[in-house]
Design an enzyme around this catalytic site. Structure first.
Site, PDB file in Angstrom:
ATOM      1  N   HIS A 223       5.520   0.324  14.468  1.00  0.00           N
ATOM      2  CA  HIS A 223       4.547   0.888  13.524  1.00  0.00           C
ATOM      3  C   HIS A 223       3.168   1.095  14.159  1.00  0.00           C
ATOM      4  CE1 HIS A 223       7.552   0.621  10.506  1.00  0.00           C
ATOM      5  NE2 HIS A 223       7.534  -0.702  10.438  1.00  0.00           N
TER       6      HIS A 223
ATOM      7  N   ASP B  39      14.304   2.705  10.538  1.00  0.00           N
ATOM      8  CA  ASP B  39      13.713   1.593   9.799  1.00  0.00           C
ATOM      9  C   ASP B  39      14.465   1.298   8.506  1.00  0.00           C
ATOM     10  OD1 ASP B  39      12.048  -0.445   9.012  1.00  0.00           O
ATOM     11  OD2 ASP B  39      10.204   0.700   9.061  1.00  0.00           O
TER      12      ASP B  39
END
Length: 332
Positions: free
Chosen positions: A200, A251
């Site tokens: 991220h 994810d």
């Protein structure tokens, strides 16, 4: 019929396969509210359920052109074995990013000590399962755990993956506890290096990006999930300016399509810079197939159906893939 052109298979460097079951749910005002729903789902997982449902998730990955996956796994040792079995059945290369979790979350996530975590990792390695060291986050792992995990990963030449700088609250809590931002803490604990992937980094500041560059670490971008969870925008051009490598992940699996992840990444860069030439097509394909993020040397390639209606009338099919195609044009 002429032989279809082939490209490198895509590498999904960050996957939580069980979260596929949350696709389409709209409840939760922010990331932290969504997390409560996710924890409820995590608590219900069993080895049998994972063995059955992960096969379908991994088949979906394969069908969209992913031929390797890093499963960021924090559901327990037996469930990790079930995930590895599911990957074999689905025909996808798997690296089990077995997660170290000291505090927070729910009980099944946690190990009693960093030594207990490393014993689990050694068991998996002894069984022939490819693994990576994965401190969940600076929220979940105290400083002494991070130091030991950084040493172990370096000593055994294993990939190290960790969430960092995903949400402002995470940064605030890290500053309050350590007087350091998350990536600064990872650097201080020896967790940054050329085998490190920070997942991220949507709220990383300039100094943290400098640390990533100096260490030769990567960032894993998961744009469809980051949009869905209101994580923010990756500082793409600032990463590129520093030469920080990138890879992609599905994810939470709210969407499984590597071309869409790459297109979202490219779109973020264009909107941030006001330019259309931030990435070359070749660079995007390299990001999408960054096997080094998982320590892989080889994985399957995929074919491109250049006769697919989405590519009708297109001469430069490579540019068209990332500009406007879905993974339906890929043949695995």
């Amino acid at each position: 019929m002429s032989e279809l052109p082939r490209i490198h298979g895509f590498v999904n460097a960050h996957c939580h396969a069980f979260q596929r079951a949350l696709r389409g749910r709209v409840g939760g005002g922010d990331f932290w509210a969504w997390r409560e729903t996710m924890l409820e789902l995590a608590a219900a997982q069993t080895p049998e359920r994972v063995r059955r449902e992960y096969v379908e998730v991994y088949r979906e990955l394969r069908a969209t052109g992913y031929t390797a996956v890093g499963e960021f796994h924090y559901l327990g040792l037996e469930v990790g074995r079930a995930a590895a079995e599911a990957a074999v059945e689905a025909g996808i290369e798997l690296v089990l990013l077995h997660v170290a979790y000291a505090r927070g979350g729910i009980e099944r996530f946690r190990q009693g000590s960093v030594g207990a975590y490393l014993r689990e990792l050694e068991e998996l390695r002894a069984e022939g399962i490819r693994v990576g060291v994965a401190p969940h986050s600076v929220r979940a792992c105290p400083r002494d755990w991070l130091e030991e995990l950084g040493r172990y990963a370096a000593e055994h030449h294993l990939p190290l993956h960790v969430h960092a700088d995903e949400q402002p609250r995470e940064i605030e809590e890290c500053l309050a506890e350590h007087d350091l931002r998350p990536i600064e803490l990872l650097d201080a604990c020896g967790c940054l290096g050329p085998r490190t992937t920070v997942v991220h980094a949507t709220h990383a500041d300039g100094h943290e990006l400098d640390l990533l560059a100096a260490a030769g670490a990567r960032v894993c971008a998961c744009p469809t999930t980051e949009a869905n969870l209101a994580d923010g925008f990756l500082p793409v051009e600032r990463l590129l300016h520093r030469g920080v490598g990138l890879c992609i992940g599905s994810d939470s699996n709210v969407r499984i399509d590597p071309l869409e992840e790459l297109r979202e990444l490219d779109g973020i860069a264009r909107r941030q810079s006001g330019r259309r030439d931030v990435f070359s097509v070749a660079a995007l394909f390299e990001i999408g197939s960054a096997g080094g993020a998982l320590g892989l040397e080889s994985w399957r390639d995929v074919a491109v159906d250049v006769d697919h209606p989405q590519l009708a009338g297109i001469e430069d099919w490579q540019s068209a893939l990332v500009a406007g195609c879905s993974a339906d044009v890929l043949v695995t």
